[in-house]
Each structure stands twice: as C-alpha cells, then as structure tokens.
Scaffold this active site. Structure first.
Site, mmCIF file in Angstrom:
data_model
loop_
_atom_site.group_PDB
_atom_site.id
_atom_site.type_symbol
_atom_site.label_atom_id
_atom_site.label_comp_id
_atom_site.label_asym_id
_atom_site.label_seq_id
_atom_site.Cartn_x
_atom_site.Cartn_y
_atom_site.Cartn_z
ATOM 1 C CD GLU A 134 -4.648 3.258 -15.512
ATOM 2 O OE1 GLU A 134 -3.667 3.388 -16.256
ATOM 3 O OE2 GLU A 134 -5.162 2.149 -15.243
ATOM 4 C CG ASP A 165 -2.966 3.766 -11.379
ATOM 5 O OD1 ASP A 165 -4.083 3.382 -10.976
ATOM 6 O OD2 ASP A 165 -2.111 2.986 -11.838
#
Length: 435
Positions: free
Chosen positions: A104, A9
């Site tokens: 992500e 992320d």
C-alpha cells in the site's frame, strides 16, 4: 493548479499471492496466518471475506465462518519479492512515494499536475495494467485532491478498480460517511464526538472550530476539522528508517519450562537480528516482552554502552532479561526487539564469525518462523522433486504427505502422495513458485 494524490492498495495481498502461485486455489476461499489454536488471520481472499472472514481475526473464528477455506502459513520471502516488484513499478511512474505498508502506498505523479479527472482515471488504469503485468496481482487505485480522499476512494474502488474523486467533489464523498472514516479518529475520539451528537463527517464539518478543539484538543481538532471539510494539503513523506527491529510469537500452548523460554527467546533474537543486519545498522538496546497465561505483560530492557550486531551478545542479553521477567504462571507470548539503532558498529566479540545473509521483510509482513530442516511436513510447505518440479504440501499425516505440483505459470497441477520420508522430496524456496 489541481493536485492529484493516488492511493494504491494491492487487493487481498497475502491471499492473492497464494492464489497466484498455487493456481488450484484461484477462485476459492483462502486464509493466511497462524494455523495454531491461537493463530491470527494475516490475510483473507475475497472469496473468504464473503463469509465474514477478515484479517486480524482469530484463525479459529475465521475457519468456523468459512469452513471450506484453505488455511496456509505465511511465506514472507514470497511476499517480499512481490512487494519489491510492486514498488518498482509504482516508483517508475511516481518517484516520490509515501509507503504505508508492503502492499500500500500514496503517490503524487508529476505527470498529473493540472490534469483533468478523465486523464487521471486513464493514468491509473495504465498503471494498474503494468502492476498486473509485472506482479500478476490486482491493485485498486483511488485518486483525489489529498491523501484522505484518495485512501477512501481506493477502498470504494475495491476490488480491482479505480475511483477518481473530482476536484471540488470531496464533500459529496465525505459528508455521508461516519466520523470514524476520517484519518485519525479512533474509538476514543469517536465516542467523544458521539456523546456530542456528531455521527457523520458532515456534522463534524458543520461544527465551529472552537467547539471541535474543545472536544478533541487544538492540534487534533484543527486537523480533523480541515479533513472533514475536504481540505487536505499534507505532503507525501517518504517513510523513514524503522526505530527498532523486533520479532514476537504467541505460543499454541503456554510455556512453563525455563529451557523452552530461553530457546524461544534465542529464535526470536535471531529473527530480529536478521532484520537488523539487513538494515545495515547496529543496536544498543535490547528489550524483551513477556505475556503470561493470565494476560499480564512485563517488559525489560538493557542498553549497552556501544552498538553491536553480534548475535551472541544480543541473544545473551535477551535471555537474561526474559528470565528476570518470567511470571509465576505460564508464558503465552514472548517478544524481542533491538533499538537505539545506529550505523556505528562495535567490533564483534568473536571476530571471524560470518555475518548472516541479510533478509529484509516488507513492512508489516506476518512473522514466519524458519522451518527446522527435520521438521515434519505441514500444509503450505514448499517442496521440490527432481521429476515433478515445484509443489506445495496439501496435507500430511500417518507417515504420508500429499503434494500438489504447480507454480504461477503451470495452471492447476496434479496432486501426488509420497512417504513423508521420501528422499526425493526436499524443502524449496517459496519464491520458486513464481516461475
């Protein structure tokens, strides 16, 4: 054989991209999103989050919490390029990914099959180093035996870190967490469990499966009970093609003029059309959503017998549907979407009309209206000057505009003030700020 799933992320992606390409903002609070009175925060830097600002918050509230923050409109073209670079790096290390958003993803590298936890941590650090070298951005990585644990671990690794949950250590991580931390538990399921006295993941794991399914249903209850006990064998699934393309906007002031609504619908239809063309597909169904000043929402849709990419046809349909859905009060929000997507394309009604260049936005990227060539300068606009190079607008008004000339590689730049109509100033491609 131990299974290792990674969750990667990018930290504060939108705001970090602005700080990367506008060095003056590094170490300072930054908010990205709509700047109007109804704007929403798309991203906040770590410095802004300290004050309580966060994504999905009204921009006005975020600016009150963090009055010294620099608020900027989104630059989708820049985020798209950085997202592509990020996924290019990760896919070279792990060919099969499950992309969650533009910043992500889950990954299950073959090189980590049967690896020890220390080896997984070393692998993650090398991957993070390459992501930073290629993109200039920090990425946090979580690793565990399944997607649930990996995602929670990456959150604990923030900012800019690695967290590896050893095989067999899933319950140590999960048990103290509130039940809402589990994937798939929203406010309704949370309230249902709370009414039964279930507050933590440990309490859910300790329940009999029959009791869980009685509360949450067989399919949902069975899956959540497994996750609560640290059992997660769900495979990674490559993200399929979107079932629709859309664009919508909330107006700073309610629209009450029919012409203004038709113009807004045409602009949104053009934005959705760009995504349609970029996906190399055509659409059969046009849908329009209208939200009134009193927050009532009306939707209309029409399906054509053949799929098309013709902008005029799609726009005419959207405008007709919008007129039919107009409320008595003013219009607060308009959305246009194209669905029924297919690769079988009807011939354009007006042959010879050039197709627009494909412009693909990353999944979940904030909407960024294309600026009109004669629009007044606004904070955050990218600027080019023949002598000073690339810069961005720090402020404008009273016939003047202040531009700070800097890019990712220059370090903090110098600000200069010009007449707003100075012919030497021109609008620039946001991607040029990466140089």
């Amino acid at each position: 054989m131990p299974r290792w799933v990674l969750h990667l992320d990018l930290d504060s992606f939108f705001a970090s991209a602005e700080q990367l390409t506008r060095p003056t903002l590094r170490g300072r609070p930054v908010l990205v999103g709509g700047l109007g009175p109804r704007g929403i925060v798309a991203g906040a830097s770590g410095e802004a989050k300290v004050s309580g600002a966060r994504s999905a918050m009204p921009m006005g509230q975020a600016r009150r919490l963090c009055p010294h923050a620099t608020a900027l409109p989104p630059r989708t073209a820049l985020y798209r390029v950085l997202s592509e670079r990020f996924f290019g790096v990760v896919r070279a290390w792990a060919p099969v990914l499950e992309q969650i958003a533009y910043d992500e993803t889950f990954a299950e590298p073959e090189a980590l099959a049967d690896a020890a936890a220390d080896d997984v941590a070393a692998f993650a650090e090398r991957l993070r180093a390459e992501v930073r070298a290629v993109t200039g951005l920090a990425v946090s990585v979580g690793a565990g035996s399944g997607k649930q644990v990996a995602k929670i671990a990456s959150g604990l690794a923030k900012p800019d870190g690695v967290r590896v949950v050893a095989q067999g250590g899933e319950r140590d991580l999960l048990d103290p967490l509130p039940v809402r931390a589990l994937w798939g538990i929203g406010p309704v399921a949370e309230a249902t469990l709370h009414r039964s006295g279930v507050e933590t993941v440990a309490a859910l794991a300790a329940m009999d499966l029959t009791d869980v399914t009685a509360l949450l249903g067989t399919a949902v209850g069975t899956g959540l009970h497994r996750l609560a006990r640290g059992l997660d064998d769900r495979p990674l699934v490559e993200r399929g093609e979107a079932k629709q393309v859309s664009a919508e906007t909330t107006f700073d002031e309610d629209l009450s003029d029919l012409g203004a609504v038709r113009t807004a619908v045409a602009e949104l239809a053009e934005g959705a059309h760009q995504r349609l063309v970029a996906s190399h597909r055509a659409a059969r169904t046009v849908s329009v959503k209208i939200r009134s000043a009193s927050f009532g929402t009306t939707s209309r849709a029409e399906t054509h017998p053949d799929a098309t990419t013709d902008l005029a046809t799609l726009t005419d349909t959207a405008q007709r549907l919008a007129v039919a859905a107009l409320p008595d009060a003013g219009v607060r929000l308009v959305g246009v979407s194209f669905s029924g997507l297919t690769t079988a394309v009807q011939e354009a009604l007006f042959p010879g009309t050039p197709a627009p260049e494909p412009v693909a936005a990353p999944v979940g990227a904030p909407e960024e209206p294309e600026p009109a060539p004669d629009r007044a300068w606004r904070t955050g606009d990218d600027v080019a000057h023949p002598e000073h190079g690339h810069g961005w607008v720090q402020g404008s008004g009273h016939g003047r505009v202040t531009v700070r000339f800097e890019t990712a590689s220059t370090g903090p730049g110098r600000a200069r003030t010009f007449r707003a109509d100075d012919p030497a100033l021109s609008r620039a491609d946001p991607v040029a700020s990466l140089s």
